[in-house]
Design an enzyme around this catalytic site. Structure first.
Site, PDB file in Angstrom:
ATOM      1  N   CYS A 143      -0.340   3.508  -8.918  1.00  0.00           N
ATOM      2  CA  CYS A 143       0.717   4.304  -8.287  1.00  0.00           C
ATOM      3  C   CYS A 143       0.680   4.145  -6.771  1.00  0.00           C
ATOM      4  O   CYS A 143      -0.397   4.120  -6.174  1.00  0.00           O
ATOM      5  CB  CYS A 143       0.558   5.782  -8.641  1.00  0.00           C
ATOM      6  N   HIS A 144       1.852   4.066  -6.181  1.00  0.00           N
ATOM      7  CA  HIS A 144       1.967   3.968  -4.731  1.00  0.00           C
ATOM      8  C   HIS A 144       1.774   5.343  -4.094  1.00  0.00           C
ATOM      9  O   HIS A 144       2.254   6.337  -4.634  1.00  0.00           O
ATOM     10  CB  HIS A 144       3.359   3.447  -4.339  1.00  0.00           C
ATOM     11  N   MET A 165       5.528   9.722 -12.271  1.00  0.00           N
ATOM     12  CA  MET A 165       4.100   9.983 -12.472  1.00  0.00           C
ATOM     13  C   MET A 165       3.655  11.233 -11.731  1.00  0.00           C
ATOM     14  O   MET A 165       2.815  11.994 -12.218  1.00  0.00           O
ATOM     15  CB  MET A 165       3.263   8.775 -12.049  1.00  0.00           C
ATOM     16  N   GLU A 166       4.243  11.480 -10.571  1.00  0.00           N
ATOM     17  CA  GLU A 166       3.893  12.678  -9.805  1.00  0.00           C
ATOM     18  C   GLU A 166       4.316  13.940 -10.552  1.00  0.00           C
ATOM     19  O   GLU A 166       3.569  14.930 -10.605  1.00  0.00           O
ATOM     20  CB  GLU A 166       4.521  12.608  -8.414  1.00  0.00           C
ATOM     21  N   ASP A 186      -8.632  25.757 -17.781  1.00  0.00           N
ATOM     22  CA  ASP A 186      -9.911  25.964 -17.100  1.00  0.00           C
ATOM     23  C   ASP A 186     -10.144  27.439 -16.781  1.00  0.00           C
ATOM     24  O   ASP A 186     -11.227  27.966 -16.996  1.00  0.00           O
ATOM     25  CB  ASP A 186      -9.961  25.130 -15.823  1.00  0.00           C
TER      26      ASP A 186
END
Length: 165
Positions: free
Chosen positions: A79-80, A116-117, A131
């Site tokens: 990824c950039h 992707m972000e 979590d």
């Protein structure tokens, strides 16, 4: 007859590479992704009522999602690094399904997309909820992580079938 490899992160020898986007046009790009985390009704009630001993679980998950979007190239190798102009993470309690529905939206003006972000933001928010709540509910399930919509770039507009407005 030559066939171009549709997997752009592989060169002609099949080796991994980062795609060169320098010749691409700068356009407004946006992506929307989702994740769902299912849990016991009692766990969701703790979150909704703000009675979880770890504090505001939803606010923490929202911040984690935003941070994850900004750090995507540190986790996904090809990824950039991007100059995001907006990251929004929404968490909606769903009492009927005993879940939290997470939607992440990322935006920028640039040469490559932000899918992707958005996926990282939704995933990290769900993982953060897990979590923070695992002490009271180890059986939570994270699923439905998926891209819902993307806009901009050469490929234009795409929306997941069934999500049309």
């Amino acid at each position: 007859m030559t066939t171009e490899n549709p997997l752009t992160h592989l060169d002609s020898k099949g080796q991994a590479r980062m795609v060169d986007v320098s010749a691409k046009e700068h356009t407004v790009r946006e992506a929307r992704a989702m994740a769902v985390i299912r849990m016991l009704p009692e766990t969701l009630q703790l979150i909704v009522e703000g009675k979880h001993k770890k504090g505001d679980v939803m606010a923490t998950a929202r911040i984690a999602g935003i941070m994850a979007a900004k750090r995507t190239p540190d986790i996904i190798p090809m990824c950039h690094p991007l100059m995001l102009t907006s990251v929004k993470v929404e968490l909606m309690p769903n009492l009927e399904n005993s879940s939290v529905d997470i939607t992440a939206r990322c935006k920028l003006v640039g040469q490559t997309g932000v899918e992707m972000e958005a996926l990282m933001a939704a995933s990290a928010a769900a993982l953060t909820l897990y979590d923070m709540c695992k002490a009271v509910d180890k059986g939570m399930i994270i699923d439905q992580v998926q891209l819902l919509e993307k806009k901009g770039g050469k490929s234009g507009y795409w929306i997941r079938k069934g999500d049309e407005v």
